[in-house]
Design an enzyme around this catalytic site. Structure first.
Site, short mmCIF file in Angstrom:
data_model
loop_
_atom_site.label_atom_id
_atom_site.label_comp_id
_atom_site.label_asym_id
_atom_site.label_seq_id
_atom_site.Cartn_x
_atom_site.Cartn_y
_atom_site.Cartn_z
N ASP A 32 0.87 -1.19 0.00
CA ASP A 32 0.00 0.00 0.00
C ASP A 32 0.90 1.24 0.00
O ASP A 32 1.74 1.40 0.90
CB ASP A 32 -0.87 -0.04 1.25
N GLU A 66 29.87 7.19 4.92
CA GLU A 66 29.96 5.79 5.30
C GLU A 66 29.91 4.91 4.06
O GLU A 66 29.88 3.69 4.17
CB GLU A 66 28.86 5.42 6.28
N CYS A 115 26.09 7.47 10.01
CA CYS A 115 25.53 8.76 9.58
C CYS A 115 26.02 9.93 10.41
O CYS A 115 25.67 11.08 10.14
CB CYS A 115 24.01 8.73 9.66
N THR A 134 13.80 2.90 2.05
CA THR A 134 14.53 3.95 2.78
C THR A 134 15.93 4.18 2.20
O THR A 134 16.81 4.70 2.89
CB THR A 134 14.61 3.66 4.30
N HIS A 179 18.56 13.73 12.28
CA HIS A 179 18.95 12.76 11.24
C HIS A 179 17.66 12.08 10.75
O HIS A 179 16.85 11.63 11.56
CB HIS A 179 19.93 11.74 11.81
N LYS A 213 9.02 10.59 15.19
CA LYS A 213 9.19 9.71 16.35
C LYS A 213 10.15 10.37 17.35
O LYS A 213 9.93 10.33 18.56
CB LYS A 213 9.77 8.35 15.92
N ASN A 273 17.25 8.46 2.28
CA ASN A 273 18.33 8.53 3.26
C ASN A 273 19.63 8.91 2.54
O ASN A 273 19.99 8.30 1.53
CB ASN A 273 18.50 7.19 3.98
N SER A 280 24.47 5.00 13.40
CA SER A 280 24.30 3.66 13.95
C SER A 280 25.61 3.11 14.47
O SER A 280 26.69 3.45 13.99
CB SER A 280 23.75 2.73 12.86
P1 HMG Z 1 8.88 -2.20 8.20
O1 HMG Z 1 8.95 -3.60 8.67
O2 HMG Z 1 8.46 -1.98 6.80
O3 HMG Z 1 7.98 -1.34 9.18
O4 HMG Z 1 10.29 -1.50 8.42
P2 HMG Z 1 6.49 -1.39 9.68
O5 HMG Z 1 5.74 -2.55 9.13
O6 HMG Z 1 6.60 -1.22 11.15
O7 HMG Z 1 5.86 -0.06 8.99
C1 HMG Z 1 6.43 1.18 9.17
C2 HMG Z 1 5.34 2.17 9.58
O8 HMG Z 1 4.40 2.25 8.50
C3 HMG Z 1 4.54 1.73 10.81
O9 HMG Z 1 4.24 2.88 11.56
C4 HMG Z 1 3.25 1.20 10.20
O10 HMG Z 1 2.14 1.28 11.07
C5 HMG Z 1 3.09 2.14 9.03
P3 HMG Z 1 4.83 3.09 13.04
O11 HMG Z 1 4.56 1.85 13.80
O12 HMG Z 1 6.32 3.27 12.85
O13 HMG Z 1 4.14 4.30 13.54
N1 HMG Z 1 2.20 1.63 7.97
C6 HMG Z 1 1.30 2.39 7.32
N2 HMG Z 1 0.98 3.67 7.43
C7 HMG Z 1 0.03 4.17 6.57
N3 HMG Z 1 -0.62 3.40 5.65
C8 HMG Z 1 -0.31 2.10 5.51
C9 HMG Z 1 0.69 1.54 6.37
N4 HMG Z 1 1.23 0.30 6.50
C10 HMG Z 1 2.15 0.38 7.49
N5 HMG Z 1 -0.93 1.36 4.59
C11 HMG Z 1 11.95 0.13 8.89
C12 HMG Z 1 10.47 -0.11 8.63
C13 HMG Z 1 12.18 1.61 9.10
C14 HMG Z 1 12.38 -0.64 10.13
C15 HMG Z 1 12.75 -0.36 7.64
O14 HMG Z 1 12.41 0.40 6.52
C16 HMG Z 1 14.26 -0.34 7.85
O15 HMG Z 1 14.84 -1.29 8.37
N6 HMG Z 1 14.92 0.78 7.41
C17 HMG Z 1 16.38 0.93 7.56
C18 HMG Z 1 16.79 1.20 9.01
C19 HMG Z 1 16.43 2.61 9.46
O16 HMG Z 1 16.18 3.49 8.67
N7 HMG Z 1 16.49 2.82 10.80
C20 HMG Z 1 16.22 4.11 11.36
C21 HMG Z 1 16.94 4.39 12.67
S1 HMG Z 1 18.70 4.00 12.53
C22 HMG Z 1 19.37 5.33 11.64
O17 HMG Z 1 18.73 6.31 11.44
C23 HMG Z 1 20.75 5.15 11.11
C24 HMG Z 1 20.85 4.91 9.61
O18 HMG Z 1 20.52 6.09 8.91
C25 HMG Z 1 22.25 4.42 9.25
C26 HMG Z 1 23.44 5.15 9.82
O19 HMG Z 1 23.49 5.66 10.90
O20 HMG Z 1 24.44 5.10 9.14
C27 HMG Z 1 19.89 3.84 9.13
#
Ligand code: HMG
Length: 386
Positions: A33, A83, A115, A156, A237, A246, A276, A308
């Site tokens: 979706d 990175e 990051c 992302t 970030h 959040k 990102n 991270s």
């Molecule tokens: P996922 O399994 O797709 O997540 O992974 P989900 O199923 O929990 O869905 C995400 C959100 O979408 C949820 O909302 C759902 O409810 C919502 P939340 O619970 O968060 O409020 N959702 C919807 N909303 C509207 N309509 C819909 C619908 N369906 C679901 N139909 C995840 C998500 C971010 C974990 C994944 O994409 C991921 O692993 N991303 C990479 C890691 C990341 O970005 N982490 C962030 C923190 S770490 C960081 O920032 C460091 C980084 O930049 C690297 C560095 O430092 O170098 C990553």
């Protein structure tokens, strides 16, 4: 006693990759979706680099805008934060230094901590400028975020760069001295040396980010940082822009303060379209705030930097009088508009073609709309053209 010199960000320029994938197309191709991407993650598009683009070409494209305005004479240091490094030994900044014709009388080094490292570079730059106030430091943050296809992290991804000119008497934003810090070992996200894609535990990474934020905030307050009511706006970030929401909510809960979304929302407009950009992401948020319609003169902005692994830092800047004569909203809008839209099949082909190999000589024709190109590998050495 003379009053201390104001030090901070004198100029800030943005670059991104030459292609763009609309996340509606990715949603359709993967049976998701689209609301999950637009609302759940807060992402609309992601920038995708072509074969002649990498962190050096994006970083040089951002930095060239700064050099066109300010020249190179006062630059004595280049910090390249990334990175997604392209060599295990040589700083990406050395290629950038040559492409931009920077003075040979300069030091160049690459910094790495996921990051976070652009913030370390900014703080180190401020220290160098404090010691030699007639000099400037060019900080470049440039990254390509790549995850496995069909993983939860795929929407992302993204790619982008910023260049910051750090100097005394800054035109845009003064860096305030107090910073809150937090380091904690956690295996939430990393990229092994033999992999072009990151390894990530998504849920753990979100928790680690939020824990790092409140810990850095607490340290900021312990070190004499101002009360939350004295911070007008925030940027964070943004691995995906919903993460900023959040973080904002967590800080409100932690401090008990009323923090309406208007205090960070404008910071998400570039990241929503770029995806990102790891080290660059926080500073794309700052650029988006400065480029907005509201006059921010004299306003204090709180910045949260997360890398991270993990390192967190919270610090503040104060927007300077006259800053609007120095922002670059039209250049950034032009860069976003210059990207070539691509379909999912083309994006996947580019993703599959990303590799770390250097054993075979290869020539890559220039094709991106930007001034600098990765031209291939010769004798195991990377080649660039302008
Ligand atoms: P996922 O399994 O797709 O997540 O992974 P989900 O199923 O929990 O869905 C995400 C959100 O979408 C949820 O909302 C759902 O409810 C919502 P939340 O619970 O968060 O409020 N959702 C919807 N909303 C509207 N309509 C819909 C619908 N369906 C679901 N139909 C995840 C998500 C971010 C974990 C994944 O994409 C991921 O692993 N991303 C990479 C890691 C990341 O970005 N982490 C962030 C923190 S770490 C960081 O920032 C460091 C980084 O930049 C690297 C560095 O430092 O170098 C990553």
């Amino acid at each position: 006693m003379t009053s201390p010199t104001r030090i901070g960000i004198h100029d800030l320029a943005v670059a991104t990759a030459g292609h763009v994938l609309d996340l509606d197309d990715l949603a359709a191709a993967t049976g998701v979706d689209p609301g999950k991407f637009h609302i759940g993650l807060g992402q609309d598009q992601m920038s995708v680099p072509g074969p002649d683009e990498d962190i050096v070409t994006m970083g040089a494209t951002a930095a060239q805008q700064i050099i066109a305005r300010h020249g190179v004479d006062r630059i004595r240091t280049v910090f390249f934060a990334t990175e997604s490094g392209v060599d295990q030994s040589k700083s990406a900044g050395v290629w950038l230094h040559e492409l931009l014709g920077l003075p040979s009388t300069s030091r160049v080094v690459e910094l790495k901590q996921a990051c976070y490292s652009a913030t370390a570079a900014l703080q180190a730059a401020a220290g160098l400028v404090a010691r030699e106030t007639d000099t400037q430091v060019l900080v470049v943050a440039s990254d390509i975020a790549r995850y496995d296809l069909d993983s939860a992290a795929e929407p992302t991804q993204g790619a982008g760069a910023v260049a910051l000119l750090v100097s005394a008497d800054p035109a845009l934003a003064e860096l305030e001295p107090v910073a809150g810090l937090h380091t904690a070992h956690v295996d939430d996200f990393w990229r092994p040396n033999d992999s072009v894609t990151a390894v990530v535990d998504g849920k753990l990474s979100i928790d680690a980010y939020l824990d790092g934020f409140v810990a850095a905030w607490d340290d900021y307050r312990t070190r004499g940082g101002v009360d939350i009511d004295e911070i007008d706006l925030f940027t964070h970030h943004q691995p995906f822009t919903r993460m900023a929401a959040k973080a904002h909510r967590r800080l409100a809960e932690h401090t008990g303060a009323e923090l309406p979304a208007e205090r960070y929302e404008r910071s998400t407009v570039y990241n929503r379209r770029i995806g990102n950009s790891y080290t660059a992401s926080l500073y794309l948020g700052l650029a988006a705030l400065l480029d907005g319609d509201d006059d921010l003169t004299g306003r204090r902005i709180g910045l949260f930097s997360y890398g991270s692994g993990s390192v967190s830092e919270f610090f503040t800047v104060v927007v300077q009088p006259g800053y609007r004569d120095h922002t670059r909203a039209s250049e950034t809008a032009a860069a976003l508009a210059a990207r070539t839209p691509m379909d999912v099949a083309a994006y996947r082909a580019l993703h599959a073609g990303a590799h770390l190999g250097s054993r075979v000589d290869v020539e890559i024709p220039a094709q991106s709309p930007w001034p600098f190109h990765f031209a291939g590998v010769s004798g195991r050495a990377r080649q660039y053209s302008a």
